[in-house]
Design an enzyme around this catalytic site. Sequence first.
Site, PDB file in Angstrom:
ATOM      1  N   LYS A   1       0.857  -1.197   0.000  1.00  0.00           N
ATOM      2  CA  LYS A   1       0.000   0.000   0.000  1.00  0.00           C
ATOM      3  C   LYS A   1       0.888   1.239   0.000  1.00  0.00           C
ATOM      4  O   LYS A   1       1.776   1.385   0.850  1.00  0.00           O
ATOM      5  CB  LYS A   1      -0.885  -0.047   1.249  1.00  0.00           C
ATOM      6  CG  LYS A   1      -2.117   0.804   1.169  1.00  0.00           C
ATOM      7  CD  LYS A   1      -3.005   0.475   2.354  1.00  0.00           C
ATOM      8  CE  LYS A   1      -4.190   1.371   2.445  1.00  0.00           C
ATOM      9  NZ  LYS A   1      -4.908   1.171   3.706  1.00  0.00           N
TER      10      LYS A   1
HETATM   11  C1  E4P Z   1      -7.982   2.594   3.729  1.00  0.00           C
HETATM   12  O1  E4P Z   1      -7.480   1.577   3.322  1.00  0.00           O
HETATM   13  C2  E4P Z   1      -7.827   3.127   5.061  1.00  0.00           C
HETATM   14  O2  E4P Z   1      -7.196   2.149   5.862  1.00  0.00           O
HETATM   15  C3  E4P Z   1      -9.106   3.446   5.774  1.00  0.00           C
HETATM   16  O3  E4P Z   1     -10.234   3.018   5.046  1.00  0.00           O
HETATM   17  C4  E4P Z   1      -9.189   4.821   6.295  1.00  0.00           C
HETATM   18  O4  E4P Z   1     -10.414   4.969   6.974  1.00  0.00           O
HETATM   19  P1  E4P Z   1     -10.716   6.138   8.010  1.00  0.00           P
HETATM   20  O5  E4P Z   1     -11.007   7.374   7.228  1.00  0.00           O
HETATM   21  O6  E4P Z   1     -11.918   5.666   8.773  1.00  0.00           O
HETATM   22  O7  E4P Z   1      -9.479   6.280   8.876  1.00  0.00           O
END
Ligand code: E4P
Length: 285
Positions: A150
């Site tokens: 990622k």
């Molecule tokens: C995406 O992969 C992130 O890990 C995540 O969805 C972020 O979510 P949040 O806005 O609730 O922190």
Amino acid sequence: MIFLFVTGKILPLPPVGGTRPAPFEPPQGGNAARVRKLSGVLCCSPYYYSVALPVYKTAQHHNMKFFIDTASLDQIKEAKDLGILDGVTTNPSLMAKEGISGDKNVLDHYRAICELVDGDVSAEVIATDFKGMVEEGERLSDLAPNIVVKIPMIKDGIKAMSYFTDRGIRTNCTLVFSAGQAIIAAKAGATYLSPFIGRIDDISWDGVELIKDIAEIYAIQGFDTQILAASIRNAKHIVDSARAGADVVTCPLSAILGLLKHPLTDIGLEQFLADHKKVNELLLK
Ligand code: E4P
């Protein structure tokens, strides 16, 4: 034979008055978007039942995947036990929430997640420079075959994604908030694209609209990058993302469980059980 050109694929049309000659090749990659487009284009035409519908049915084998957005092994197990889990996404904040710190512990934790689930597990790099992202990404991808590296949507991140694409290492482009970012990530060959719909809603814009926009652009351009709706806050986000053409949703456990809930289900079940009990108590008298 007549051919129909749809979103980068050539689909043979059935001969007039004849049967469909061969099974249609379902579109690969971002299927939901492509099929949505195809059905939308053809639903009013005579070809709907002979072409669009069979393609749609075939592509249902590639229906929207469910990932859980957590680093908690307990929550991953709970979602896995439902039998609907296709993968996991994490980020540095979610790792910190579980108290995972230090390089060795981080790598061990990703290993544990990968052993728990068969599907893809997104592991995020901390480095923000090209060299650092490449080193870290390679270390992460060596952990298990289901690791997806990622990478944040920054200039060096795009360079790193292109580097990994050339070497067959899969990537998830994170922190996406615009269609422009979605286009350049797809050009760099990102396997997944993570638009953060909840965080967009938080600033009073429309996160689901962004999913629709990207789905349309990817369909027109034939990009294979899968749209992974992220920053999901509730069950409605999941439903709206499915309708908007997301290929994957990554959700907290609470949002997944929210899909199950309806007050009429609870009232109905209570009534069924009460009626069953009443009649069976009569039998015992
Ligand atoms: C995406 O992969 C992130 O890990 C995540 O969805 C972020 O979510 P949040 O806005 O609730 O922190």
